[in-house]
Write a protein that holds these residues in place. Structure first.
Motif, PDB file in Angstrom:
ATOM      1  N   ALA A  38      60.168  51.848  27.046  1.00 28.13           N
ATOM      2  CA  ALA A  38      61.455  52.324  26.526  1.00 28.13           C
ATOM      3  C   ALA A  38      61.800  53.696  27.068  1.00 28.13           C
ATOM      4  CB  ALA A  38      61.410  52.361  25.003  1.00 28.13           C
ATOM      5  N   TRP A  39      60.820  54.606  27.100  1.00 24.42           N
ATOM      6  CA  TRP A  39      61.136  55.976  27.515  1.00 24.42           C
ATOM      7  C   TRP A  39      61.432  56.054  29.001  1.00 24.42           C
ATOM      8  CZ3 TRP A  39      62.483  56.712  23.158  1.00 24.42           C
ATOM      9  CH2 TRP A  39      61.682  56.611  22.034  1.00 24.42           C
ATOM     10  N   ARG A  44      65.523  56.977  32.956  1.00 27.89           N
ATOM     11  CA  ARG A  44      66.233  56.608  34.179  1.00 27.89           C
ATOM     12  C   ARG A  44      67.740  56.527  33.937  1.00 27.89           C
ATOM     13  NH1 ARG A  44      63.007  53.033  38.427  1.00 27.89           N
ATOM     14  NH2 ARG A  44      60.900  53.818  38.094  1.00 27.89           N
ATOM     15  N   ASN A  45      68.095  56.015  32.782  1.00 29.17           N
ATOM     16  CA  ASN A  45      69.515  55.992  32.434  1.00 29.17           C
ATOM     17  C   ASN A  45      70.065  57.405  32.326  1.00 29.17           C
ATOM     18  OD1 ASN A  45      72.047  54.658  31.183  1.00 29.17           O
ATOM     19  ND2 ASN A  45      71.404  56.109  29.609  1.00 29.17           N
ATOM     20  N   GLU A  46      69.251  58.295  31.771  1.00 25.73           N
ATOM     21  CA  GLU A  46      69.679  59.689  31.633  1.00 25.73           C
ATOM     22  C   GLU A  46      69.878  60.329  32.998  1.00 25.73           C
ATOM     23  OE1 GLU A  46      70.924  63.159  29.936  1.00 25.73           O
ATOM     24  OE2 GLU A  46      70.626  61.177  29.023  1.00 25.73           O
ATOM     25  N   TYR A  47      68.991  60.037  33.915  1.00 23.99           N
ATOM     26  CA  TYR A  47      69.108  60.603  35.265  1.00 23.99           C
ATOM     27  C   TYR A  47      70.403  60.152  35.930  1.00 23.99           C
ATOM     28  CZ  TYR A  47      68.129  61.472  40.194  1.00 23.99           C
ATOM     29  OH  TYR A  47      68.219  61.883  41.507  1.00 23.99           O
ATOM     30  N   ARG A  48      70.759  58.882  35.718  1.00 25.30           N
ATOM     31  CA  ARG A  48      71.927  58.332  36.400  1.00 25.30           C
ATOM     32  C   ARG A  48      73.238  58.602  35.651  1.00 25.30           C
ATOM     33  NH1 ARG A  48      68.085  53.889  37.032  1.00 25.30           N
ATOM     34  NH2 ARG A  48      67.443  53.738  39.223  1.00 25.30           N
ATOM     35  N   ASN A  49      73.195  58.505  34.312  1.00 24.70           N
ATOM     36  CA  ASN A  49      74.439  58.556  33.540  1.00 24.70           C
ATOM     37  C   ASN A  49      74.576  59.747  32.587  1.00 24.70           C
ATOM     38  OD1 ASN A  49      75.251  55.935  34.583  1.00 24.70           O
ATOM     39  ND2 ASN A  49      73.708  55.048  33.210  1.00 24.70           N
ATOM     40  N   LYS A  50      73.469  60.487  32.370  1.00 27.06           N
ATOM     41  CA  LYS A  50      73.490  61.658  31.485  1.00 27.06           C
ATOM     42  C   LYS A  50      73.981  61.314  30.075  1.00 27.06           C
ATOM     43  CE  LYS A  50      72.126  64.134  34.928  1.00 27.06           C
ATOM     44  NZ  LYS A  50      70.696  64.490  34.998  1.00 27.06           N
ATOM     45  N   THR A  51      73.576  60.161  29.581  1.00 26.51           N
ATOM     46  CA  THR A  51      74.044  59.681  28.275  1.00 26.51           C
ATOM     47  C   THR A  51      73.661  60.620  27.135  1.00 26.51           C
ATOM     48  OG1 THR A  51      73.846  57.395  29.060  1.00 26.51           O
ATOM     49  CG2 THR A  51      74.018  57.737  26.678  1.00 26.51           C
ATOM     50  N   LEU A  67      64.836  63.861  22.891  1.00 22.91           N
ATOM     51  CA  LEU A  67      63.973  62.790  23.391  1.00 22.91           C
ATOM     52  C   LEU A  67      62.510  63.105  23.108  1.00 22.91           C
ATOM     53  CD1 LEU A  67      63.826  60.106  24.913  1.00 22.91           C
ATOM     54  CD2 LEU A  67      63.662  61.397  27.046  1.00 22.91           C
ATOM     55  N   ALA A  68      62.129  64.378  23.187  1.00 26.15           N
ATOM     56  CA  ALA A  68      60.752  64.785  22.900  1.00 26.15           C
ATOM     57  C   ALA A  68      60.378  64.442  21.459  1.00 26.15           C
ATOM     58  CB  ALA A  68      60.581  66.271  23.150  1.00 26.15           C
ATOM     59  N   VAL A  69      61.292  64.714  20.539  1.00 24.66           N
ATOM     60  CA  VAL A  69      61.049  64.397  19.123  1.00 24.66           C
ATOM     61  C   VAL A  69      60.893  62.894  18.937  1.00 24.66           C
ATOM     62  CG1 VAL A  69      62.052  64.428  16.804  1.00 24.66           C
ATOM     63  CG2 VAL A  69      62.195  66.453  18.237  1.00 24.66           C
ATOM     64  N   MET A  70      61.733  62.129  19.619  1.00 28.85           N
ATOM     65  CA  MET A  70      61.669  60.672  19.509  1.00 28.85           C
ATOM     66  C   MET A  70      60.351  60.140  20.076  1.00 28.85           C
ATOM     67  SD  MET A  70      64.383  59.764  17.952  1.00 28.85           S
ATOM     68  CE  MET A  70      64.355  58.003  18.215  1.00 28.85           C
ATOM     69  N   ILE A  71      59.970  60.624  21.248  1.00 26.21           N
ATOM     70  CA  ILE A  71      58.726  60.164  21.874  1.00 26.21           C
ATOM     71  C   ILE A  71      57.517  60.511  21.006  1.00 26.21           C
ATOM     72  CG2 ILE A  71      57.162  60.505  23.837  1.00 26.21           C
ATOM     73  CD1 ILE A  71      59.633  60.868  25.601  1.00 26.21           C
ATOM     74  N   PHE A  72      57.503  61.740  20.487  1.00 27.40           N
ATOM     75  CA  PHE A  72      56.384  62.171  19.642  1.00 27.40           C
ATOM     76  C   PHE A  72      56.322  61.343  18.359  1.00 27.40           C
ATOM     77  CE2 PHE A  72      54.448  64.858  16.369  1.00 27.40           C
ATOM     78  CZ  PHE A  72      53.269  65.212  16.997  1.00 27.40           C
ATOM     79  N   SER A  73      57.475  61.098  17.747  1.00 25.58           N
ATOM     80  CA  SER A  73      57.524  60.350  16.489  1.00 25.58           C
ATOM     81  C   SER A  73      57.064  58.913  16.680  1.00 25.58           C
ATOM     82  CB  SER A  73      58.949  60.372  15.920  1.00 25.58           C
ATOM     83  OG  SER A  73      59.368  61.681  15.653  1.00 25.58           O
ATOM     84  N   PHE A  74      57.546  58.268  17.737  1.00 24.42           N
ATOM     85  CA  PHE A  74      57.133  56.893  17.995  1.00 24.42           C
ATOM     86  C   PHE A  74      55.668  56.821  18.417  1.00 24.42           C
ATOM     87  CE2 PHE A  74      61.599  55.929  17.804  1.00 24.42           C
ATOM     88  CZ  PHE A  74      61.652  54.592  17.423  1.00 24.42           C
TER      89      PHE A  74
END
Length: 210
Positions: A38-39, A44-51, A67-74
């Motif tokens: 998922a990350w 990759r989507n962030e790199y291309r589209n900056k969502t 994103l760091a908080v999400m990755i750490f939490s999951f």
């Protein structure tokens, strides 16, 4: 009983020591695969589209921190699900009694050292895919633990999975640890070249300006 005898006993009845019918084991395996997959997709989507950057008003650092908080939490959730899965599995001594505590404890501590020191060396943005947000590091980190291992965070995490399996004496955890190793190996096959591409493009732009 010696280590060799323990291993022979486990291998001879491995089918009885891993209960594949437990839902908790399936959920744990799915959560382990979900995180790096998922990350990498999100990054990759962030790199291309900056969502994510757009959601945070065009501030890439805020997006990376989110994103760091999400990755750490999951990651914490994944570890909890793994522990629950182990507790639902049959118990069987893996190491001789005199090593049953010290070996997993040492493995876990060493694994955590690799994870924590690599995070410290890279910083938040370096650890949590800041490259994909356009937050690039000035130079390659070559100090500890990167002077010992190429991917200390993934190695350290795998060591912690193994340590937990040994601590709880669940042979199923050995199988999960191997699965973790394979998942990380696949993730690195995608993550490494893409990150190299990002830095190569920066180098090309810098060369053109000279």
């Amino acid at each position: 009983m010696s280590l060799i005898q323990n291993i022979d006993a486990i291998l001879s009845q491995f089918d009885k020591l891993v209960d594949f019918n437990k839902t908790s084991l399936t959920i744990s395996l799915l959560s382990i695969a979900f995180n790096p997959t998922a990350w990498n997709i999100v990054a990759r989507n962030e790199y291309r589209n900056k969502t994510i950057t757009k959601i945070f008003g065009g501030n890439p650092r805020y997006g990376c921190y989110f994103l760091a908080v999400m990755i750490f939490s999951f990651g914490m959730l994944r570890d909890h699900l793994y522990q629950q899965a182990l507790l639902d599995q049959p118990k069987q001594a893996i190491l001789p009694q005199e090593y049953a505590t010290i070996v997993p404890a040492a493995l876990f501590i060493l694994g955590q050292i690799f994870v924590v020191t690599s995070t410290w060396a890279l910083g938040v943005t370096g650890t949590f895919l800041g490259d994909y947000f356009g937050i690039l590091m000035d130079h390659r980190v070559e100090g500890f633990p990167f002077n010992v291992l190429r991917d200390p965070m993934y190695v350290g995490s795998t060591m912690c999975f193994l340590a937990t399996a040994l601590w709880y004496e669940r042979p199923a955890g050995l199988l999960v640890t191997f699965y973790v190793y394979v998942v990380y190996w696949i993730a690195l096959k995608f993550e490494g070249p893409f990150t190299d591409m990002i830095y190569s493009k920066r180098a090309e732009k810098a060369a053109k300006k000279q």
